[in-house]
Each structure stands twice: as C-alpha cells, then as structure tokens.
Design an enzyme around this catalytic site. Sequence first.
Site, PDB file in Angstrom:
ATOM      1  CG  HIS A 155      -1.652  -1.255   1.464  1.00  0.00           C
ATOM      2  ND1 HIS A 155      -2.853  -1.570   0.885  1.00  0.00           N
ATOM      3  CD2 HIS A 155      -1.307  -2.341   2.208  1.00  0.00           C
ATOM      4  CE1 HIS A 155      -3.232  -2.791   1.270  1.00  0.00           C
ATOM      5  NE2 HIS A 155      -2.297  -3.275   2.061  1.00  0.00           N
ATOM      6  CB  SER A 276      12.439  22.683 -15.029  1.00  0.00           C
ATOM      7  OG  SER A 276      11.586  23.801 -15.162  1.00  0.00           O
ATOM      8  CE  LYS A 282      10.801  19.978 -11.417  1.00  0.00           C
ATOM      9  NZ  LYS A 282       9.753  19.259 -10.777  1.00  0.00           N
ATOM     10  CD  GLU A 289       8.559  12.158 -15.174  1.00  0.00           C
ATOM     11  OE1 GLU A 289       7.775  12.887 -15.801  1.00  0.00           O
ATOM     12  OE2 GLU A 289       9.393  12.600 -14.372  1.00  0.00           O
TER      13      GLU A 289
END
Length: 454
Positions: A155, A276, A282, A289
């Site tokens: 979980h 970024s 960043k 991804e």
Amino acid sequence: MKLWGGRFEKLTAKEVDDFNSSIRFDQRLYKQDIKGSIAHAGMLGQKGIIPLQDSILIIDTLGEILRDIEDGKIEFEIDAEDIHMNIEKILIERIGEPGKRLHTGRSRNDQVALDIRMYLIEEIDAIKAMIADISKTIIKLAEAHLDTILPGYTHLQRAQPITLAHHLIAYFQMFGRDLDRLMDCRKRTNVMPLGSGALAGTTYPLDREAVASELGFPAITQNSLDAVSDRDFAIEFASCLSILMMHLSRFCEELILWSSSEFGFIEMDDAYSTGSSIMPQKKNPDVAELIRGKTGRVYGSLMTLLTVMKSLPLTYNKDMQEDKEAIFDAIDTVKMCLPVFNKMISTMKVNKEKMLHAAGGGFTNATDAADYLVRKGLPFREAHEVIGRMVLYCVNNKKSLEQLSLEELKQFSERIEEDIFEAINLNTCVGKRNLPGGPAREAVIRSIKAGMLE
Ligand code: ARG
C-alpha cells in the site's frame, strides 16, 4: 499497369492508390520478402514447375535487387501498392518473362504471412538479447547491494525491511518470465505458411517442406485457410511486449518515486535526467517517465491488433494490412526503451543511508517483535495485539521500538528480555528471512543462481 490489372477497364483512383498502398510502412519487410521469394523460386525450379534456368535467373536478380535496396538505389512506388508487388515489379522490369513466373503457386496472402513471421522471429531474438542485457545489469546491481537495507512496501506504506538486492531480483524474475513468454511465442511464429496460396492451397506440386527447411522453419502450417488469416502470433508478440512494458513501467514508477527528494533513495545520473525550462533547481527523471508513458503506446498496439482481427470472416481480408503499423510501432517502442532503461539503471546512484534510514522508521520491525514474543511462548494473535499496543505507545511518544528501554518494553509483556534488541535489529530481521525466495543474503544469492541456470 497494375500487376493485377487484366480484369480492370479503368485505372484505380489516385486517392485509392494512396489509401490502399502499404509500401510506406511495409517496405521494412524487403529482406524477408526477397529471402522468401528466393526459396520459393528455388523450389519451383527444383520441382520443374518453372524452368530451372528461369529460377536461377530470378534468384540472382533478387540478390541484386536486395543489394540495390540496401545501397539506397531503389525508390519504391505507391502505385505498386506493397513491398511484395514492388519487388516483383522491379524483378520483371529487370528480366522480363522469367520474372513473371515467380508468383506461380503463390499469393500475396501466404507471402505476407511468411514475411511477417520471418520479420517477427528476428525481432523476438533482438528483443530477447536486450532483455538479457537488462537482466545482467540487474544481477550486477543486486550483487553490489545484497546488504543494502531498505523498507519493503505494501500500500506504499513501509511494511518490512528487505534489501535492495531482494527488490531488484523481483524484477529479474519478471524479466525472466518475459523471456520465457517470448520464446513460447517464437515457437508459434516459427511456422511456414507458403503453399497455402490465396486461401485454398494450390494445384502445383510445391515442396512446402523444402521451402521451410531452406528458410530455417522447423514446421509448416497445417490448414491453408488458417495460414493466410492467422495473426495470433503477432497478437501474442504484442501481448508479450505489453507485459514487458508493464514491468518496465512499474520499475520506472518506483525509480521516479525513489528519486524524489521525499524518498531520496537514488539519484539519476545527469546524463539520464533533464532540467526544467523555468525552475532552475529541477532534475527530472524524464527517461523513466517516458518509458512509463510509452507503455501506453504498446498496449495501444495490442488493442489495435485484437480489434482489427475481431470478427474477421475467414480468410484474408484487407483489414489485416493494418496489423503492420501496430506491431512495428510496438517493436520500435520496446527497442527504444530497453537499452535506455538499461543505461539509466546502470548509471544511477544508490543512497544506502537514506534507504536504511527509511527502513528504521515506520516500525518495519514490528512483525519481528511479534515473532520474538511467539518464540517466548505467546500465541501469534496475542503477540500481534501486544506489539500493536507498543507501536501506539511509540507513536504517541515519538519513538521507535528499539528506542524503548527494557523497562518500558516490559510494561507490555513480562516475557520481553534484553535479547529483544537483537531480535528487532534490522539486520536480524532481514538475515533471518532465509527461506527460498526471501531477502536474506544467501537466499537472494540462491535466487540469482537459479535464475541464471534457466
Ligand atoms: N499488403 C497486403 C497486406 O499487408 C498484402 C496482401 C494483400 N493481398 C491481397 N489479396 N490484397 O496484407
């Protein structure tokens, strides 16, 4: 004029030519198409179905055409519809009448089935090698992290301590099954359909077995109707690739989480991250991804194939030309993802301290504390209850189990003694889980060995 133009009084509309043509995407089958034609022509000559001289000339010329295609000397034509007729047309332009004998006892329906099967066999082997490379990287990483403790999750809540090696070997198992599945799919792909003709076989005394053995197929198809209308093997392949991508995307998802500053378990190498355009701080895990995202494309291809084939009456229908872009895109996508994924995981940095620190919080040793009481004679359900109360006490007092004093511990059970500290030490928790498949060092080493033997 079209190769099939005899029955027609009018030319095809220009837009129908464009619409109908598959050369834009099926030209990548040129090698398989030529190899298949060479085997077919050789057999026709051997069996005396066409003059031996003609078959020799056809074979030589097809070899030249193959070289010319590879040297970029050939422009395919939309007009000639697909790769099969483009090559046949070029052959006929080069040698005239003997070239017109090549298509004896053959249809594009069994020809295209042959070409895709041959193409997919090659791609299965290429993808298999890429997966094997990833498995090697995983083993190397696992061997370096047999004692690197981190929390295991259910979980997405910290559950029990495991090692990074144990976590990685979970993926090694998944990729092992992916390889198995691909090899199984390869068996059903590796069957030779030529000789099925358009749908009902042919009256010529073709030697199907000879063509199969010339092309390296161990078997021939056993029903001409099925042979020209079967794309199960492509669907199976797309399904193998979908499951493979599902595994990659789960792995990527974890790496994305782990590289967040909230986890901080890993850091991607600069070469495998991006920045970024607005936020200077960043460092984003774009590669992971994108692999996660591209999984959707591969599932899409599987859905395309299933949907194209759904409800198609026997036998060949032009719908089936739509199989190619789907399966090609799935293959291209997977072949793009696998090597970059391999590099990404082999260059990432592991932050052992963060992992250990995380394993130390969240009461990951609570089960072991209960097991300790079981060893002291308490039934497990009662032990569970006692430790549950102990955890609540710790939560309220902002402490971990091992930070409690023996006096505090004894308030929960008289059975608790000094040796509890050893029992709930994270190294003990992991080390004692040494059943086959468990996280203990020796167990993980055994799993690695067992996986490599297969
Ligand atoms: N380009 C076609 C395909 O990919 C080849 C088979 C065409 N056969 C036919 N009878 N129209 O499916």
